[in-house]
Design a protein around this motif. Structure first.
Motif, mmCIF file in Angstrom:
data_model
loop_
_atom_site.group_PDB
_atom_site.id
_atom_site.type_symbol
_atom_site.label_atom_id
_atom_site.label_comp_id
_atom_site.label_asym_id
_atom_site.label_seq_id
_atom_site.Cartn_x
_atom_site.Cartn_y
_atom_site.Cartn_z
ATOM 1 N N HIS A 174 19.008 41.088 29.131
ATOM 2 C CA HIS A 174 18.650 42.435 29.569
ATOM 3 C C HIS A 174 17.139 42.595 29.697
ATOM 4 C CE1 HIS A 174 19.144 46.638 30.377
ATOM 5 N NE2 HIS A 174 18.409 46.986 29.331
ATOM 6 N N ALA A 175 16.386 41.935 28.830
ATOM 7 C CA ALA A 175 14.929 42.028 28.916
ATOM 8 C C ALA A 175 14.441 41.516 30.268
ATOM 9 C CB ALA A 175 14.287 41.235 27.785
ATOM 10 N N LYS A 176 15.018 40.447 30.748
ATOM 11 C CA LYS A 176 14.660 39.927 32.068
ATOM 12 C C LYS A 176 15.125 40.900 33.159
ATOM 13 C CE LYS A 176 14.895 35.083 30.633
ATOM 14 N NZ LYS A 176 15.597 33.773 30.815
ATOM 15 N N ARG A 177 16.281 41.512 32.937
ATOM 16 C CA ARG A 177 16.804 42.494 33.898
ATOM 17 C C ARG A 177 15.858 43.690 34.000
ATOM 18 N NH1 ARG A 177 21.553 43.711 31.403
ATOM 19 N NH2 ARG A 177 22.763 42.199 32.586
ATOM 20 N N VAL A 178 15.350 44.127 32.870
ATOM 21 C CA VAL A 178 14.416 45.255 32.853
ATOM 22 C C VAL A 178 13.184 44.943 33.691
ATOM 23 C CG1 VAL A 178 12.817 46.539 31.380
ATOM 24 C CG2 VAL A 178 15.190 46.220 30.659
ATOM 25 N N GLU A 179 12.670 43.730 33.574
ATOM 26 C CA GLU A 179 11.502 43.337 34.366
ATOM 27 C C GLU A 179 11.811 43.417 35.856
ATOM 28 O OE1 GLU A 179 10.360 39.471 33.079
ATOM 29 O OE2 GLU A 179 9.688 40.117 31.087
ATOM 30 N N ARG A 180 12.991 42.962 36.236
ATOM 31 C CA ARG A 180 13.356 42.992 37.663
ATOM 32 C C ARG A 180 13.510 44.434 38.151
ATOM 33 N NH1 ARG A 180 17.044 39.108 35.768
ATOM 34 N NH2 ARG A 180 18.788 40.540 36.135
ATOM 35 N N LEU A 181 14.145 45.283 37.336
ATOM 36 C CA LEU A 181 14.345 46.672 37.745
ATOM 37 C C LEU A 181 13.017 47.417 37.854
ATOM 38 C CD1 LEU A 181 17.513 47.567 35.635
ATOM 39 C CD2 LEU A 181 17.399 47.313 38.118
ATOM 40 N N MET A 182 12.100 47.132 36.947
ATOM 41 C CA MET A 182 10.782 47.750 37.036
ATOM 42 C C MET A 182 10.065 47.315 38.306
ATOM 43 S SD MET A 182 9.453 47.706 33.061
ATOM 44 C CE MET A 182 7.923 48.526 33.506
ATOM 45 N N ALA A 183 10.240 46.049 38.674
ATOM 46 C CA ALA A 183 9.640 45.561 39.906
ATOM 47 C C ALA A 183 10.254 46.240 41.128
ATOM 48 C CB ALA A 183 9.811 44.042 40.008
ATOM 49 N N MET A 184 11.494 46.727 40.981
ATOM 50 C CA MET A 184 12.169 47.450 42.059
ATOM 51 C C MET A 184 11.781 48.933 42.085
ATOM 52 S SD MET A 184 15.959 45.712 41.580
ATOM 53 C CE MET A 184 16.774 46.671 42.864
ATOM 54 N N GLY A 185 10.980 49.356 41.118
ATOM 55 C CA GLY A 185 10.522 50.739 41.091
ATOM 56 C C GLY A 185 11.246 51.647 40.128
ATOM 57 N N ALA A 186 12.114 51.083 39.286
ATOM 58 C CA ALA A 186 12.829 51.916 38.316
ATOM 59 C C ALA A 186 11.888 52.306 37.175
ATOM 60 C CB ALA A 186 14.037 51.163 37.761
ATOM 61 N N PRO A 187 11.867 53.581 36.773
ATOM 62 C CA PRO A 187 10.973 54.016 35.693
ATOM 63 C C PRO A 187 11.509 53.615 34.322
ATOM 64 C CG PRO A 187 12.293 55.858 36.439
ATOM 65 C CD PRO A 187 12.625 54.699 37.348
ATOM 66 N N ASN A 188 10.604 53.482 33.364
ATOM 67 C CA ASN A 188 10.996 53.096 32.008
ATOM 68 C C ASN A 188 12.023 54.039 31.417
ATOM 69 O OD1 ASN A 188 9.516 50.753 31.537
ATOM 70 N ND2 ASN A 188 7.655 51.896 31.018
ATOM 71 N N GLU A 189 11.818 55.355 31.592
ATOM 72 C CA GLU A 189 12.738 56.323 30.983
ATOM 73 C C GLU A 189 14.126 56.227 31.594
ATOM 74 O OE1 GLU A 189 10.115 58.584 33.988
ATOM 75 O OE2 GLU A 189 9.918 56.980 32.502
#
Length: 236
Positions: A174-189
């Motif tokens: 999931h930590a790697k998934r979070v990095e990818r989603l952030m790169a897609m523009g998803a906000p932390n919250e």
């Protein structure tokens, strides 16, 4: 009912938005309250509770009697991945009242033989979700373990404010998934809303047990809408 209120109510229902027809039993006057509208005091508390439960009924607030006629869209469950967990989850979700759809472009897995009587799309999520968009009364469970399939759907679920978003995989995954989603523009919250590892922590091991854990977490998320997210594994 005021014909104008009926028109408003039907508009909300067609758009899959929740609304309550609030009728003052003392003078017969009624009004439409949409989910998210601010209503103060005891009546506001009763309305918030009715939105979470979906139950209509009479309430007493500020010394007056009201009838709350609740109209909630039927929650739906969109599963990304025609996997073994999905096979067990499909009949459970249908019994619990959560119509289920499965999306998986891998035609070897997404077959009618494996998923009889299930709405099945053997296509990429980005293609399916154009014509079958997600919304706030949709739960999404990403189960493929394949970023090429799961990630777009997870970002779409965040954008649509789905009431539940879960993803299969370990915390490291999931930590790697979070990095990818952030790169897609998803906000932390937004990313923090994703339940990963997916499902209530009940020690499940088999696909069927994981399916039970996932469905239980979906139901809890639906019934606790508008309240703070509970710690993983804690009952509502």
């Amino acid at each position: 009912m005021d014909p104008l209120h009926l028109k408003k109510l039907n508009t909300e229902r067609r758009a899959r938005r929740a609304a309550i027809l609030v009728t003052d039993l003392g003078d017969g006057r009624d009004r439409i309250v949409r989910e998210g509208d601010t209503v103060a005091g005891e009546l506001g508390e009763a309305i918030a509770k009715a939105f979470r439960s979906g139950n209509s009924g009479s309430v007493v607030a500020e010394g007056r009697n009201f009838f709350l006629n609740v109209h909630l869209p039927q929650p739906r469950l969109v599963v990304i991945g025609a996997v073994h967990i999905s096979q067990a989850l499909a009949p459970m979700a249908q019994i619990a009242g959560y119509p289920l759809e499965i999306i998986d472009p891998r035609t070897a897995f997404a077959t009618d033989d494996r998923f009889p009587s299930v709405t099945l799309f053997a296509e990429w999520p980005e293609d399916v979700l154009k014509t079958h968009p997600l919304d706030s009364y949709t739960a999404l469970a990403a189960l493929t373990h394949d970023p090429k399939i799961d990630d777009f759907a997870l970002k779409a679920a965040l954008d649509a404010d789905c009431f539940y978003i879960g993803a299969l995989g370990s915390r490291k995954t999931h930590a790697k998934r979070v990095e990818r989603l952030m790169a897609m523009g998803a906000p932390n919250e937004g990313i923090e809303k994703i339940h990963a590892p997916i499902g209530l922590d009940i020690g499940s091991a088999s696909p069927a047990e994981i399916a039970v854990a996932v469905l239980a977490e979906v139901i809890r998320a639906f019934r606790s809408r508008g309240t703070a997210r509970l710690p993983k594994g804690q009952a509502a």
